[in-house]
Every structure is written in structure tokens, then in C-alpha cells.
Design a protein around this motif. Structure first.
Motif, short mmCIF file in Angstrom:
data_model
loop_
_atom_site.label_atom_id
_atom_site.label_comp_id
_atom_site.label_asym_id
_atom_site.label_seq_id
_atom_site.Cartn_x
_atom_site.Cartn_y
_atom_site.Cartn_z
N MET A 274 -72.31 2.32 -29.83
CA MET A 274 -72.80 3.02 -31.21
C MET A 274 -71.96 2.87 -32.64
N ILE A 275 -73.70 3.11 -33.21
CA ILE A 275 -72.99 2.10 -34.69
C ILE A 275 -74.17 3.08 -35.39
N THR A 276 -73.68 2.71 -37.18
CA THR A 276 -74.47 3.52 -37.86
C THR A 276 -75.12 2.46 -38.70
N ASN A 277 -76.02 2.77 -39.50
CA ASN A 277 -76.97 1.98 -40.38
C ASN A 277 -76.50 2.18 -41.88
N VAL A 278 -76.39 1.81 -43.25
CA VAL A 278 -75.85 2.10 -43.99
C VAL A 278 -77.49 2.05 -45.39
N MET A 279 -77.03 2.88 -46.26
CA MET A 279 -78.04 2.63 -47.39
C MET A 279 -76.73 1.78 -48.39
N VAL A 280 -76.81 0.51 -48.65
CA VAL A 280 -75.20 -0.29 -49.60
C VAL A 280 -75.50 0.07 -50.75
N GLY A 281 -74.35 0.60 -51.29
CA GLY A 281 -73.73 1.06 -52.71
C GLY A 281 -73.96 -0.18 -53.37
N GLU A 282 -74.03 -1.63 -53.33
CA GLU A 282 -74.12 -3.06 -54.51
C GLU A 282 -75.64 -2.19 -54.61
N GLN A 283 -75.81 -1.44 -55.30
CA GLN A 283 -77.30 -1.04 -56.32
C GLN A 283 -76.86 -0.52 -57.47
N SER A 284 -78.16 -0.90 -58.57
CA SER A 284 -77.60 -0.37 -60.10
C SER A 284 -76.70 -0.37 -60.87
N PHE A 285 -76.06 0.76 -60.71
CA PHE A 285 -74.99 1.19 -62.13
C PHE A 285 -73.92 1.30 -60.81
N GLU A 286 -74.29 1.60 -58.98
CA GLU A 286 -73.56 2.06 -58.27
C GLU A 286 -72.53 3.92 -58.49
N GLU A 287 -73.70 3.94 -58.29
CA GLU A 287 -73.19 5.56 -58.62
C GLU A 287 -73.35 6.87 -57.44
N PRO A 288 -72.92 7.39 -56.83
CA PRO A 288 -73.36 8.02 -55.43
C PRO A 288 -74.63 9.01 -56.17
N GLY A 289 -75.62 9.36 -55.13
CA GLY A 289 -76.60 10.41 -55.24
C GLY A 289 -77.78 9.63 -56.28
N LEU A 290 -76.52 9.40 -57.10
CA LEU A 290 -78.16 7.83 -58.06
C LEU A 290 -78.63 7.34 -57.71
N CYS A 291 -78.14 6.11 -57.12
CA CYS A 291 -77.99 4.87 -56.79
C CYS A 291 -78.46 5.11 -55.56
N TYR A 292 -77.15 5.60 -54.85
CA TYR A 292 -77.66 5.06 -53.19
C TYR A 292 -77.41 6.81 -52.95
N ASN A 293 -77.60 6.66 -51.31
CA ASN A 293 -77.05 8.11 -50.63
C ASN A 293 -75.62 8.76 -50.85
#
Length: 537
Positions: A246-265
Motif C-alpha cells: 500500500m502506497i500513497t503519493n505526495v504533492m511535494v513541498g519543494e515549491q515556490s516559497f514552501e508554505e502549506p495551502g498556498l504552495c502545496y496541499n
């Protein structure tokens, strides 16, 4: 360490190298095109979604025709399958839930933002949603065991897709607020997050327990903990029925200025939140980053985060086109021991004639290299014997120091060389083979035995003098210390785990450098007896 994470029906290790179908393709004619694309890329695995609203079209009425269909089509194509459970979350959104879920937001609650307006994500603090998702997933797993338990076309199941909240850092509903005020769970008390700033919070500060433990990352940590518990409960229930990976995939956090809800889930199993997810979701076998980042520094930073003793690197999604991923994927395989690599958008990789699109050929070439070398990558994973050459910007050659050899990789679009007679580098198509961005994998399987697979790369080997050798300069300067002193150079391929030589190179084809073009695979046996220690009597 041998890769035993994915296994086939016989229990043998298996490295999935393949493509993922587009979101809405399962159950349509597009799946045939996706399967053709996997074959064109030299892959062995298709990733395809299964939709909760199709599995449960009405409350408590289940229909597995979609699941049966995708398994049948994949079997017919002679490939393996990773099924993606599109349940509560698709990129954080509830697109694929049944209509009865969408039509009853008072029962199956949406998360609320800080302004108390609903956001397009279901709340993981809602027990009713979890129970319905879990029940449908268990029905799906029961069918999977009954229909595929022996043949094992399906290698693994991904739970949800890029879980997390869109457009908020946490759920601000009253049930979530009540959870937020509770003491920190015992499992999280030993976890410390970098750059949290919690040391600046006074012990008697009236802030929440989550703030005291995780500082500026408190809301993200809170969301991550409850998302991990949600997924873990589904994984546990599924494994009780059919214990496949069983696996799960991830919208990575290494995006833009790296703040949750704004740059990634928010709440996703980002690198920063991975310790929390591991504590909350032990039933998951692996957490895999979807890496669309092209620059090498970000790419390797992500690989570093997800390569752990408790988490082998598996990349469920990456770009199907472009040079960047074609280079980076080889680094993932060699430097991080990736147990599988897939690209998203299979159907988009082929033109109307079924040919690989020009912009996708670089990735297809790299996939063919990975597939052809999979038996070696499985066997020599994490041994230090797998090395990648991936031509970087402005790079003309690359040096690798081994215990007994200096190895210099020359990238052929920067270096002219004579290939001998058997390689066509004169015709228009032949010239293209030497002009691709150079990439290769080198696997050392013995003190003087190597396998080289790649494109646009030529290697020079130089035997390093022994520490006690007083004639070291003369010996190192002699061509007898280089690749001229080989035992054999074979072009070939693997059938299962068995090497099959189809041609022996010699003479003009070996006297200059050991090269690979267009995904070729060669076996190089160098002579350990250079003659340098023979006395002149």
C-alpha cells in the motif's frame, strides 16, 4: 540490499518502470493507447486510477466492472499494474467521490478555511466520510484478491491521490478546532521540525499545544497527523483483506516559497512532514513523491528526503517529456536506489500514428535504459556499485573514481570519436544518436566486470597503480592499463536475470572508448592482469 519491495506472482523482485494514465482514462478506449505508450517506452507497468464513484455508483451498491476491465486489458498487454484509489482525494479535491457524498455536505463535511468558508477538500476530522471511503475500499480490495490474487497483475495499490487541503493550512471547523486544542499525541512528542522557531515560544504562552511543539509549522503538522491517521485506517482495513503493498503519493513541498495551502496541499506527506506521517500511518509501505521539479538541486533534495531506511524511494509521477527528468531519473535509480519510477500522462506521449512524440523521446530513451538494466538495479541496489552519468549543463565529461579504476565518461555530443563499423553514426538518424544529451548507468558486478547502459556516452577505464608500485607513472601512462587490455566487450540484453550476448565487439569497435548509443547495453570484462608486475628477464 536487494530490492524486494515490489514482487511478481512468483515472489521475485520487480522494478516498476512505466507510465501513468490520465485521470479520466480508465474504462475508456484511451487505456489501450496508454498501454501502447508503456510498450513504446520499454516499460513494464501501467499506473491507472480506480474511481470511488464508479465502484459505488449508489450508496452500498458496488460494481467492479471498471476494475475487472483495467486488469484484463493490462494482462492482455503483458504488463503489470499499480491501481490508484481515487477516493476522498484527487489532488486534495473530492472530484471522484460518489454523488451521495457530494450532495450531503452536512454529513460528509468539507474542511473550512480560517474565514469559515468551505474549501474544496473533505475534512479528515469527519468520521462519516472515513467510514464510507474505507468500506468502498475494502470492497475493492476483496474483489482484487478474488480476481487477481493468484496472477498478481496488480503489484500495489495507491491510497488516495496527493492527499491534503487545498487553499487552507488546516481545517478550521469546530470538530477540527476541538482536536487542535487536545494534548499532543504521545507518538509525536519526540518529533522536532527544522526551522519551527518553537524555542522562541515561552513555556507559559497561551498558544495551543501544537504551536508549542511545532512552532510555525504547527498547523501543517496538525493537518499532516490527521491526514496520516485517515489514510492509515484505510490501509489497515485493506491489508486485512489482501496484504499487498500500500502506497500513497505526495504533492511535494519543494515549491515556490514552501508554505502549506498556498504552495502545496496542507497536511500532505511532504519532506518536512514525513516523520509525522510515518508515526501516523505505519500501515503504508511507502510514501512516494510526485517529482515534477526539473532543476537538479530541488530534485535531489526531494530524493534525499524520501530515501530513508523506513521508506524506499518510489516516484509515482514525473514528467513524461523533456530532458530534465530524463537525466534526473537516472540519478534517482543510481544514487538513491529508487525501487520504481513512473511518468504521468501516458496517452499524451504518442502521436496519432502511435509514435513517441519528439518532446517525449528523451524520457522514453531513459525509460528503455532503466528497463534494460532492471535486473542489475534490483540486484545491486544500495551496494555502492551503481553509478549514473547524466550530462549537466556545460559538462563535457564526468570523472568517477573506483577502487581499482579511474573512469572518465565523455559525452559524445561534445566529443568526436571513431565508433568502428557496426554503429551507424553517418546517416541522419545515426548522427542523432550521438547528439543526444549523454546519460548512462554503470553497474560494477565484479572487480573487473561492468555493465554499461545508456546513450551518447563513451567511457575510458584506467587501471589505478597499486600503492606499492614504484613505476606508477609509467604504468598509468601505458595503454595496457586502459581499456585496450580487456577480456571481452559484448552487446546484449537480459532475459529475466540471464545475460544474453548478441555480438562481441573487438578491434576498431573497442580500441578507442567503450561507448553506448540509443539505449545500448554492453558487458565489459577488463583484464585484471595488466602485465605490469612481470619482471623483464
Amino acid at each position: 540490499m536487494e530490492n524486494t519491495f515490489f514482487t511478481d506472482a512468483s515472489g521475485k523482485p520487480f522494478m516498476p518502470v512505466g507510465l501513468q494514465a490520465h485521470n479520466s482514462s480508465t474504462g475508456t478506449g484511451l487505456i489501450k493507447k496508454a498501454l501502447r505508450a508503456v510498450a513504446a517506452f520499454g516499460g513494464n507497468c501501467l499506473e491507472a486510477p480506480v474511481y470511488w464513484y464508479c465502484v459505488e455508483p449508489e450508496m452500498d451498491r458496488y460494481d467492479m466492472a471498471l476494475v475487472k476491465g483495467i486488469i484484463d486489458e493490462t494482462r492482455t498487454a503483458g504488463l503489470h499494474l499499480i491501481l490508484l484509489w481515487f477516493g476522498t482525494s484527487k489532488n486534495g479535491h473530492p472530484n471522484y467521490v460518489p454523488e451521495y457524498i457530494k450532495r450531503q455536505p452536512r454529513t460528509y463535511r468539507l474542511a473550512l478555511g480560517p474565514d469559515k468558508a468551505p474549501v474544496p477538500s473533505l475534512s479528515v476530522h469527519c468520521r462519516e466520510t472515513l467510514e464510507r471511503d474505507k468500506k468502498a475500499f475494502v470492497k475493492f480490495m476483496e474483489f482484487l484478491k478474488a480476481y487477481d490474487g493468484e496472477e498478481r497483475t496488480v503489484l500495489a495499490v495507491q491510497i488516495e491521490n496527493e492527499m491534503g487541503y487545498a487553499n487552507t493550512d488546516r481545517d478550521y471547523s469546530r470538530p477540527a478546532d476541538r482536536d487542535y486544542e487536545k494534548p499532543i499525541p504521545e507518538a509525536l512528542k519526540a518529533i522536532s521540525l527544522k526551522d519551527s522557531g518553537k524555542e522562541s515560544i515561552a513555556p507559559d504562552s497561551p498558544v495551543s499545544p501544537w504551536k508549542k511543539q511545532f512552532g510555525r509549522h504547527a498547523h501543517e503538522a496538525f493537518s499532516a497527523w490527521y491526514h496520516s491517521l485517515y489514510v492509515n485506517e484505510i490501509a489497515e482495513a485493506g491489508k486485512q483483506v489482501y496484504p499487498i503493498p500500500m502506497i500513497t503519493n505526495v504533492m511535494v513541498g519543494e515549491q515556490s516559497f514552501e508554505e502549506p495551502g498556498l504552495c502545496y496541499n496542507a497536511g500532505a506527506a511532504t519532506g518536512r512532514m514525513l516523520d509525522i506521517w510515518k508515526a501516523g500511518a505505519p500501515a503504508l509501505d511507502v510514501i512516494g513523491p510526485d517529482i515534477y521539479n526539473q532543476n537538479r538541486r530541488e530534485y535531489t533534495r526531494i530524493c534525499d528526503a524520501y530515501t530513508r531506511p523506513d521508506n524506499p524511494l518510489f516516484i509515482p509521477e514525473s514528467p513524461v517529456r523533456g530532458e530534465a527528468n530524463a537525466m534526473n531519473a537516472l540519478l534517482a535509480a543510481a544514487d538513491y536506489g529508487a525501487v520504481g519510477i513512473c511518468c504521468f500522462g501516458a496517452e499524451s506521449a504518442l502521436d496519432e500514428k502511435g509514435e513517441v512524440l519528439e518532446e517525449c523521446r528523451d524520457m522514453a530513451l531513459t525509460m528503455r535504459i532503466l528497463s534494460s538494466m532492471a535486473p542489475l538495479l534490483l540486484r545491486y541496489r544500495n551496494t555502492g556499485n551503481v553509478h549514473a552519468f547524466a550530462e549537466d549543463e556545460f559538462e563535457t565529461s564526468h570523472y568517477l573514481k573506483l577502487p581499482s579504476y579511474h573512469v572518465v565518461a565523455k559525452f559524445l555530443r561534445r566529443h568526436k570519436m571513431y565508433f568502428g563499423y557496426t554503429a551507424d553514426t553517418v546517416s541522419e538518424e545515426g548522427r542523432k544518436k550521438a547528439q543526444v544529451r549523454g546519460r548512462a548507468l554503470l553497474v560494477q558486478t565484479g572487480p573487473c566486470e561492468f555493465y554499461l547502459g545508456g546513450a551518447g556516452v563513451a567511457l575510458d577505464f584506467y587501471r589505478r597503480p597499486a600503492p606499492e608500485d614504484e613505476e606508477c607513472f609509467s604504468h598509468l601512462s601505458s595503454r595496457q592499463s586502459g581499456q585496450l587490455n580487456f577480456l571481452s566487450v559484448e552487446e546484449g540484453y537480459f532475459e529475466g536475470e540471464t545475460w544474453v550476448a548478441k555480438m562481441n565487439r573487438n578491434g576498431d569497435e573497442t580500441n578507442f572508448s567503450q561507448y553506448v548509443l540509443d539505449g545500448q547495453l554492453i558487458r565489459i570484462r577488463l583484464n585484471p592482469d595488466t602485465g605490469m608486475d612481470v619482471e623483464d628477464n
